[in-house]
Design an enzyme around this catalytic site. Structure first.
Site, PDB file in Angstrom:
ATOM      1  N   HIS A  19      40.423  49.817  36.671  1.00 46.43           N
ATOM      2  CA  HIS A  19      41.261  50.542  35.713  1.00 46.43           C
ATOM      3  C   HIS A  19      40.611  51.908  35.459  1.00 46.43           C
ATOM      4  O   HIS A  19      39.581  52.253  36.083  1.00 46.43           O
ATOM      5  CB  HIS A  19      41.431  49.743  34.424  1.00 46.43           C
ATOM      6  CG  HIS A  19      40.141  49.235  33.846  1.00 46.43           C
ATOM      7  ND1 HIS A  19      39.158  50.077  33.389  1.00 46.43           N
ATOM      8  CD2 HIS A  19      39.655  47.980  33.686  1.00 46.43           C
ATOM      9  CE1 HIS A  19      38.141  49.373  32.949  1.00 46.43           C
ATOM     10  NE2 HIS A  19      38.407  48.080  33.126  1.00 46.43           N
ATOM     11  N   ALA A  20      41.187  52.644  34.524  1.00 46.33           N
ATOM     12  CA  ALA A  20      40.716  54.020  34.293  1.00 46.33           C
ATOM     13  C   ALA A  20      39.248  54.069  33.865  1.00 46.33           C
ATOM     14  O   ALA A  20      38.571  55.079  34.090  1.00 46.33           O
ATOM     15  CB  ALA A  20      41.601  54.702  33.258  1.00 46.33           C
ATOM     16  N   GLY A  21      38.745  52.993  33.266  1.00 43.61           N
ATOM     17  CA  GLY A  21      37.321  52.953  32.900  1.00 43.61           C
ATOM     18  C   GLY A  21      36.443  53.000  34.152  1.00 43.61           C
ATOM     19  O   GLY A  21      35.420  53.704  34.186  1.00 43.61           O
ATOM     20  N   HIS A  22      36.839  52.254  35.178  1.00 48.93           N
ATOM     21  CA  HIS A  22      36.071  52.296  36.434  1.00 48.93           C
ATOM     22  C   HIS A  22      36.187  53.675  37.095  1.00 48.93           C
ATOM     23  O   HIS A  22      35.218  54.195  37.663  1.00 48.93           O
ATOM     24  CB  HIS A  22      36.596  51.238  37.409  1.00 48.93           C
ATOM     25  CG  HIS A  22      36.444  49.827  36.938  1.00 48.93           C
ATOM     26  ND1 HIS A  22      37.499  49.052  36.528  1.00 48.93           N
ATOM     27  CD2 HIS A  22      35.330  49.051  36.811  1.00 48.93           C
ATOM     28  CE1 HIS A  22      37.063  47.854  36.189  1.00 48.93           C
ATOM     29  NE2 HIS A  22      35.748  47.827  36.339  1.00 48.93           N
ATOM     30  N   ARG A  45      40.124  42.190  31.770  1.00 46.99           N
ATOM     31  CA  ARG A  45      40.630  40.982  31.104  1.00 46.99           C
ATOM     32  C   ARG A  45      41.818  41.272  30.184  1.00 46.99           C
ATOM     33  O   ARG A  45      42.479  40.339  29.739  1.00 46.99           O
ATOM     34  CB  ARG A  45      39.506  40.285  30.332  1.00 46.99           C
ATOM     35  CG  ARG A  45      38.507  39.607  31.254  1.00 46.99           C
ATOM     36  CD  ARG A  45      37.507  38.752  30.490  1.00 46.99           C
ATOM     37  NE  ARG A  45      36.720  37.901  31.360  1.00 46.99           N
ATOM     38  CZ  ARG A  45      35.490  38.166  31.799  1.00 46.99           C
ATOM     39  NH1 ARG A  45      34.897  39.290  31.458  1.00 46.99           N
ATOM     40  NH2 ARG A  45      34.850  37.313  32.579  1.00 46.99           N
TER      41      ARG A  45
END
Ligand code: PAF
Length: 258
Positions: free
Chosen positions: A21-24, A174
Site C-alpha cells: 500500500h502507500a505506506g510501502h 490488515r
C-alpha cells in the site's frame, strides 16, 4: 547486486510481506532518496505468526505488488520461496529481549523472535547499506534497531513515518480485513492515542474505544520511545503512545509520538 556494489552504488533494502500500500511505497521513495538502488523483498514470514494467527489468510497480491513497485521505481524485487529462507535443516532462531518483551511481546510472545530471525537473514543475504522500516510497526522498529546494534550488523536501520488515510487510520495490509462498518470506526484508534499524547488518561481512552465499538483493547500505554520501558514523566526522554485493539476479528496497532 554485486555489479551495483562493484560500481560503487549504495543499496537500500525495503523488507515487506507484500500486499503493498502507500505506506510501502513511501518506504521505496525514501530508499530511492537515500541510496542509488532500492531493493524490495516480499516474503510472508511464517515464523512470526503463531499457529492461531492469520498466516493462511494474510493478503497476497504478487502481480499487484510488482506493478506498484515498478511504478515506484524499485530496481529489484526479491520474493524468495519459503524453502530459500527456511531450507531443510534450518534450526536457528534469534531470541530477543529488551524492547521485544512488553506490549506486542506480551500478547504475541512468538512474534518478534520470528521477525528478528527473518530480518537478520534478509539483511545478511542482501547485504544492503541500509534497510528501511515503517514507524507504523514502532516496536518492531525498536527490536530491529536493538538486534542490529547487539549483533553489530553492518547495515544502517532507517525509519519512515506512518502513512495515514484522510481520516487518520494508519495504512496497514490488515485493513483489508475490515468490514465497511469497522472501517468507519477504525480511525478512533488514532484519535485515542492522539488524545493520550495530549494528556488524556490511557484508561479513559481505552473506555472510549470500547464505547465506539472496539471489541477489546490489548493495551494503550505511554512508553520510552527508544527502550519501550514505561515512560518516566519529566525524564526529558522521548515518549511514544502505543496501542493495540480488536475491531471484530481484526487486530489493529498504531502509535504516535508524545
Ligand atoms: O513489517 C513487516 O512487513 C514484517 O514484519 C517484516 C519486517 C518484513 C519481517 O517479516
Amino acid at each position: 547486486m554485486a555489479q551495483w556494489r562493484a560500481g560503487g552504488d549504495t543499496i537500500a533494502l525495503v523488507p515487506t510481506m507484500g500486499a503493498l500500500h502507500a505506506g510501502h511505497i513511501a518506504l521505496v521513495a525514501a530508499a530511492l532518496a537515500l541510496a542509488d538502488r532500492a531493493v524490495v523483498s516480499i516474503f510472508v514470514n511464517p515464523t512470526q505468526f503463531a499457529p492461531h494467527e492469520d498466516l493462511a489468510r494474510y493478503p497476497r497480491d504478487e502481480a499487484g505488488d510488482l506493478a506498484k513497485l515498478a511504478g515506484a521505481g524499485a530496481h529489484l524485487v526479491w520474493a524468495p520461496p519459503v524453502a530459500e529462507i527456511y531450507p531443510e535443516g534450518f534450526a536457528t532462531r534469534l531470541e530477543v529481549g529488551g524492547a521485544a518483551l512488553p506490549l506486542e511481546g506480551a500478547f504475541r510472545p512468538h512474534h518478534f523472535g520470528g521477525v528478528a530471525t527473518v530480518v537478520c537473514k534478509l539483511l545478511m543475504s542482501a547485504m544492503p547499506d541500509m534497510a528501511l522500516f515503517g514507524e507504523k510497526d514502532f516496536q518492531q522498529l525498536a527490536v530491529i534497531r536493538q538486534m542490529a546494534r547487539d549483533l553489530v550488523l553492518p547495515v544502517s536501520i532507517r525509519s519512515v513515518p506512518t502513512v495515514r488515510e484522510h481520516d487518520g487510520l494508519a495504512l496497514s495490509s490488515r485493513n483489508a480485513y475490515l468490514t465497511e462498518d469497522e472501517r468507519y470506526i477504525a480511525p478512533m484508534l488514532y484519535k485515542a492515542i492522539s488524545d493520550v499524547a495530549r494528556g488524556r488518561d490511557p484508561r479513559d481512552a481505552a473506555s472510549a474505544l470500547l464505547a465506539a465499538g472496539f471489541a477489546k483493547v490489548d493495551y494503550i500505554e505511554v512508553r520510552d520511545a527508544e527502550t519501550l520501558a514505561p515512560f518516566v514523566p519529566g525524564s526529558g526522554r522521548p515518549g511514544r503512545v502505543l496501542a493495540a485493539a480488536w475491531l471484530g476479528k481484526t487486530r489493529l496497532i498504531d502509535n504516535v509520538a508524545c
